[in-house]
Structure formats: structure tokens, C-alpha cells
Design a protein around this motif. Structure first.
Motif, mmCIF file in Angstrom:
data_model
loop_
_atom_site.group_PDB
_atom_site.id
_atom_site.type_symbol
_atom_site.label_atom_id
_atom_site.label_comp_id
_atom_site.label_asym_id
_atom_site.label_seq_id
_atom_site.Cartn_x
_atom_site.Cartn_y
_atom_site.Cartn_z
ATOM 1 N N ASP A 1 0.827 -1.185 0.000
ATOM 2 C CA ASP A 1 0.000 0.000 0.000
ATOM 3 C C ASP A 1 0.873 1.251 0.000
ATOM 4 O O ASP A 1 1.969 1.260 0.560
ATOM 5 C CB ASP A 1 -0.906 0.025 1.230
ATOM 6 C CG ASP A 1 -2.025 -0.999 1.123
ATOM 7 O OD1 ASP A 1 -2.525 -1.192 0.006
ATOM 8 O OD2 ASP A 1 -2.370 -1.603 2.148
ATOM 9 N N ALA A 2 0.373 2.297 -0.651
ATOM 10 C CA ALA A 2 1.106 3.554 -0.686
ATOM 11 C C ALA A 2 1.147 4.164 0.715
ATOM 12 O O ALA A 2 0.129 4.303 1.371
ATOM 13 C CB ALA A 2 0.453 4.524 -1.662
ATOM 14 N N THR A 3 2.318 4.469 1.182
ATOM 15 C CA THR A 3 2.477 5.164 2.453
ATOM 16 C C THR A 3 3.411 6.333 2.247
ATOM 17 O O THR A 3 4.187 6.362 1.300
ATOM 18 C CB THR A 3 3.070 4.233 3.535
ATOM 19 O OG1 THR A 3 4.324 3.724 3.069
ATOM 20 C CG2 THR A 3 2.138 3.078 3.834
ATOM 21 N N GLN A 4 3.330 7.297 3.128
ATOM 22 C CA GLN A 4 4.178 8.474 2.990
ATOM 23 C C GLN A 4 5.522 8.250 3.665
ATOM 24 O O GLN A 4 5.624 7.557 4.672
ATOM 25 C CB GLN A 4 3.486 9.695 3.589
ATOM 26 C CG GLN A 4 2.285 10.133 2.757
ATOM 27 C CD GLN A 4 1.803 11.514 3.144
ATOM 28 O OE1 GLN A 4 2.037 11.964 4.255
ATOM 29 N NE2 GLN A 4 1.148 12.194 2.228
ATOM 30 N N VAL A 5 6.532 8.847 3.108
ATOM 31 C CA VAL A 5 7.881 8.706 3.630
ATOM 32 C C VAL A 5 8.609 10.021 3.405
ATOM 33 O O VAL A 5 8.337 10.732 2.434
ATOM 34 C CB VAL A 5 8.626 7.555 2.905
ATOM 35 C CG1 VAL A 5 8.733 7.825 1.423
ATOM 36 C CG2 VAL A 5 10.010 7.337 3.512
ATOM 37 N N ARG A 6 9.484 10.351 4.297
ATOM 38 C CA ARG A 6 10.296 11.557 4.118
ATOM 39 C C ARG A 6 11.610 11.162 3.476
ATOM 40 O O ARG A 6 12.288 10.254 3.946
ATOM 41 C CB ARG A 6 10.538 12.257 5.460
ATOM 42 C CG ARG A 6 9.269 12.898 6.016
ATOM 43 C CD ARG A 6 9.578 13.940 7.082
ATOM 44 N NE ARG A 6 8.377 14.621 7.506
ATOM 45 C CZ ARG A 6 7.851 15.662 6.875
ATOM 46 N NH1 ARG A 6 8.432 16.142 5.795
ATOM 47 N NH2 ARG A 6 6.747 16.236 7.313
ATOM 48 N N ILE A 7 11.931 11.842 2.396
ATOM 49 C CA ILE A 7 13.163 11.529 1.684
ATOM 50 C C ILE A 7 14.236 12.533 2.077
ATOM 51 O O ILE A 7 13.953 13.657 2.482
ATOM 52 C CB ILE A 7 12.942 11.546 0.169
ATOM 53 C CG1 ILE A 7 12.463 12.923 -0.289
ATOM 54 C CG2 ILE A 7 11.952 10.481 -0.245
ATOM 55 C CD1 ILE A 7 12.344 13.053 -1.779
ATOM 56 N N SER A 8 15.483 12.112 1.966
ATOM 57 C CA SER A 8 16.602 12.947 2.411
ATOM 58 C C SER A 8 17.690 12.977 1.348
ATOM 59 O O SER A 8 18.732 12.314 1.468
ATOM 60 C CB SER A 8 17.162 12.405 3.729
ATOM 61 O OG SER A 8 16.164 12.365 4.731
#
Length: 421
Positions: free
Chosen positions: A71-78
Motif C-alpha cells: 500500500d502507498a504510504t508516505q515517507v520523508r526523503i533525504s
């Protein structure tokens, strides 16, 4: 006897039978009609028509939700510090060992695009006519400038385009005549050398085949085709595995899924909320909320839904990479949020990228003519090179594993991306 693929499908579907959630009460009501539009065929395109749609609702298909779907989940990219594109050097200087020079035309005057470098050093090419029209693929000897046809001339067959290069085969499609309801032939030639042979025939049965692709994956040949009986009716997207005898064996687990530019990945057929225009036979699209695209791997029988970062809520995602821009910074990250890299000082308000090659390279274009700026971006090393602006196809953009640099009266200059270390 069941094939290995069929056995795997049976095991996966059996395990998933108890996991698939029940459909929502209003699921059927939320399914809207599809729409399509005609667009000009170019070398490398499969068909003379394509679906244009905005996804904003659920899409029906035969694969249960419970079958190894992320499932699509949000993630913080760096991402690290962005690379300033204003300091980028010409791509030809950055990767001199990847530069390829070929004759500008074939001896009979036909221009062409390059699809693949063959093991013997020759090139698989897609010729097109001086005054229009396209031809089945041929093999070019760069030393002599001569090309060799892979299949006999047949005036009754129309080349549909879309050369696909697999592990061992080059695959393309021919149609028996020019009608969109005519049978489609799947042809293939070994990359190791030798003539092409017809591997199977698909009959749309009086439905319009507006999108089709033949390709090799997992040791088998496949044909994915979308057909429709009308301009705004639901289309029938299906995938067939070609048997040794040419039989078209429908892969039911892939029903409702259509092609992407990345074999063996498929995706649900696009849908749109639309208002039919009876006089034009088309739909006027309404705006719809952003919905991440999901991809299905035909070889591994797995779903993949790229992750969405809060700071980039509407990325343009491919099976391996997602791209998004904010102000003058363009960011790329892997489907799972890893490997983020970025570029800065991209001019123009609508930069866009053109596909991903070798799971590593993409072309970024900014502004509009006559102020086009193009860059080749190596996502693995976060290195960017300038591509000269050129209005002469195929000397600009990226096709298969090649990026055009320029065309002169006597030669085409390209980068062979497979030669970049």
C-alpha cells in the motif's frame, strides 16, 4: 502440464484467497468509463492511439488486493546537496567512452533510430521513410553502413512499431492490413543473430486494438493488448503468453492491466471521470485527486506502489524511480524512498523527465522551444551532463539505451548508456 509460471500463480493465488478484502459497497458505482485519444505514431511507439486519463478513483482488475501488494504510504526523503545544473559539462565530455558515431542515413536514404547494440557490435535499428512511414527493424553494420533486413518484405503487413529488447530476443508487432480490427502478428529475432520468425497471431475479433506490445520476460514471450468496441466504453486489457506452437494463452492474473514502458511491469488501465461528447465521440476530462500509480510485475507476480513524500505530494512515478519538482529543484528517489538525489537551478516552470533507462538514467527537459534545455541525469552517481538542443529526431531525447546528441549531414552522434561505467 502446468508451466512453472502457472504453478507459481496457483500457489500465490491460493495463499491470497483468504487475504483479499471484500469490495466496498460503492466500488462498482465508483468505476467510470475510460477514454482514449489518437496520437501520432513515432518510432518506438506501439500503436496509433493511446489512453489519456487522470486517475482519481479505484480501478477494477482481476488480481486480488491481497496478493503481495504494497500500500502507498508516505515517507520523508533525504537527498544530499543538489547538483547545480548551471555548472554541468557537456555529456559528451563527461562520458567520452560512451560516444557512438553512426551514418546519418542508410544507403537508400532512410533515417533511423537505434534500439540496441548487439553482442557482435552491430546495431538493431528502426528505419523510417524519407516521406513518412515506418519499417520493421533491421541490423546495421556501422563499419560498412549496410543494413540487413530481419524479415521478408510483405506489403500486406503493417509495422506497428514498438521494438522491445529482451534478454535473448528482439520482439515487435505487425498487423495484417491497416484496420485497427485486423489480426496482430508477434515477430521475434534472436539477439545472437539470425532471421526473425512469426511467433503467434492475435485476433481482436472485430474490436479495435489501440494499444499492444510484444515482449520477452521470464524466458517466455508475451503480448499485452487493449481493445475496445467504442470510443468511451470500458476497454479489455489482457496479457497472453505465447506457446511454442503460437497459441495465445491468456494470463488471467493480469486481466485489466496494461503496458508500461518497463517490461515486465504492467499497471491498471487508466480511468477518468469524464463527460461524453456524442458528436466527437470523446470525453472531456474532469479534475481528479492525485492517486499514486500501482505497478504489477508479471514475472514475480508482485504489486509495487511507490511511496509518496509529503513534500512532493504528486510525484511522477515509474516502477523503479519517482520524480518531483519544487521551485527550481528536481528530486528523484527510489520507489521505496531510498537513494534520493536532486538537481537545482532548473529553469522554466514545467521541467519534465522522459523515462528511465537501465534503472539509472533519465533525460530532463526544461522550458519550451526555442529555449529548450536538456540534461542527462545519472541517478546512480547524481551526475548531470548537458545534451545539445536539437530539433532533429532522433538526435535528441532518449530511446531505449541511447541518447541522441546531434545529427550532421553525414553522421548521428549518440551516447550508448550501457557503456557508462
Amino acid at each position: 502440464m502446468a508451466t512453472e509460471l502457472e504453478q507459481r500463480l496457483e500457489r500465490v493465488l491460493s495463499a491470497a484467497a483468504g487475504m483479499a478484502p471484500e469490495p466496498e459497497d460503492d466500488f462498482t458505482a465508483r468505476v467510470t468509463t475510460r477514454t482514449r485519444h489518437r496520437r501520432r505514431v513515432r518510432a518506438g511507439m506501439v500503436t496509433a492511439a493511446a489512453v489519456v486519463a487522470v486517475a482519481g478513483i479505484a480501478t477494477p482488475f482481476a488480481i486480488p488486493d491481497g496478493v503481495q501488494r504494497q500500500d502507498a504510504t508516505q515517507v520523508r526523503i533525504s537527498p544530499g546537496p543538489p547538483v547545480d545544473v548551471t555548472t554541468a559539462r557537456p555529456a559528451e565530455e563527461l562520458w567520452p567512452d560512451a560516444v557512438v558515431r553512426l551514418p546519418a542515413t542508410l544507403p537508400d536514404g532512410r533515417p533511423y533510430s537505434v534500439a540496441h547494440r548487439l553482442p557482435d557490435g552491430r546495431f538493431l535499428i528502426a528505419p523510417f521513410g524519407v516521406t513518412g512511414g515506418y519499417f520493421p527493424p533491421e541490423v546495421l553494420d556501422a563499419t560498412t553502413g549496410q543494413s540487413t533486413k530481419l524479415m521478408p518484405d510483405n506489403p500486406s503487413l503493417t509495422y506497428m512499431g514498438g521494438i522491445q529488447v529482451g534478454p535473448t530476443l528482439a520482439v515487435w508487432l505487425m498487423q495484417q492490413g491497416t484496420a485497427t480490427t485486423a489480426p496482430i502478428e508477434v515477430w521475434a529475432a534472436p539477439l545472437s543473430g539470425g532471421p526473425a520468425t512469426r511467433r503467434g497471431v492475435f485476433d481482436p475479433q472485430q474490436r479495435k486494438a489501440y494499444m499492444a506490445r510484444g515482449y520477452e520476460t521470464g524466458g517466455s514471450l508475451y503480448l499485452t493488448v487493449s481493445t475496445t468496441a467504442g470510443p468511451v466504453e470500458s476497454n479489455d486489457a489482457a496479457t497472453y503468453r505465447l506457446g511454442p506452437d503460437g497459441a495465445m494463452n491468456r494470463v488471467e492474473v493480469a486481466d485489466g492491466l496494461t503496458i508500461t514502458d518497463y517490461n515486465p511491469w504492467l499497471k491498471p488501465t487508466a480511468t477518468a471521470q469524464c463527460s461524453p461528447l456524442p458528436s466527437a465521440g470523446r470525453c472531456v476530462l474532469w479534475q481528479a485527486p492525485f492517486l499514486p500509480v500501482r505497478f504489477f510485475n508479471l514475472e514475480t507476480i508482485q504489486w509495487r506502489t511507490p511511496l509518496v513524500a509529503p513534500e512532493y505530494p504528486e510525484p511522477n512515478c515509474h516502477p523503479e524511480w519517482c520524480f518531483a519538482h519544487k521551485d527550481d529543484v528536481w528530486t528523484a528517489y527510489r520507489f521505496d524512498g531510498r537513494g534520493a538525489v536532486s538537481l537545482s537551478k532548473l529553469s522554466g516552470d514545467r521541467p519534465r523527465n522522459f523515462g528511465v533507462s537501465l534503472s539509472r538514467f533519465t533525460v530532463i527537459m526544461t522550458d519550451t522551444s526555442p529555449n529548450i534545455k536538456q540534461y542527462l541525469w545519472d541517478l546512480k552517481t547524481n551526475t548531470v551532463g548537458v545534451i545539445p538542443d536539437s530539433a532533429h529526431f532522433p538526435a535528441n531525447g532518449m530511446w531505449h539505451d541511447f541518447v541522441g546528441l546531434r545529427t550532421t549531414g553525414t553522421e548521428i552522434v549518440m551516447l550508448d548508456l550501457a557503456r557508462i561505467p
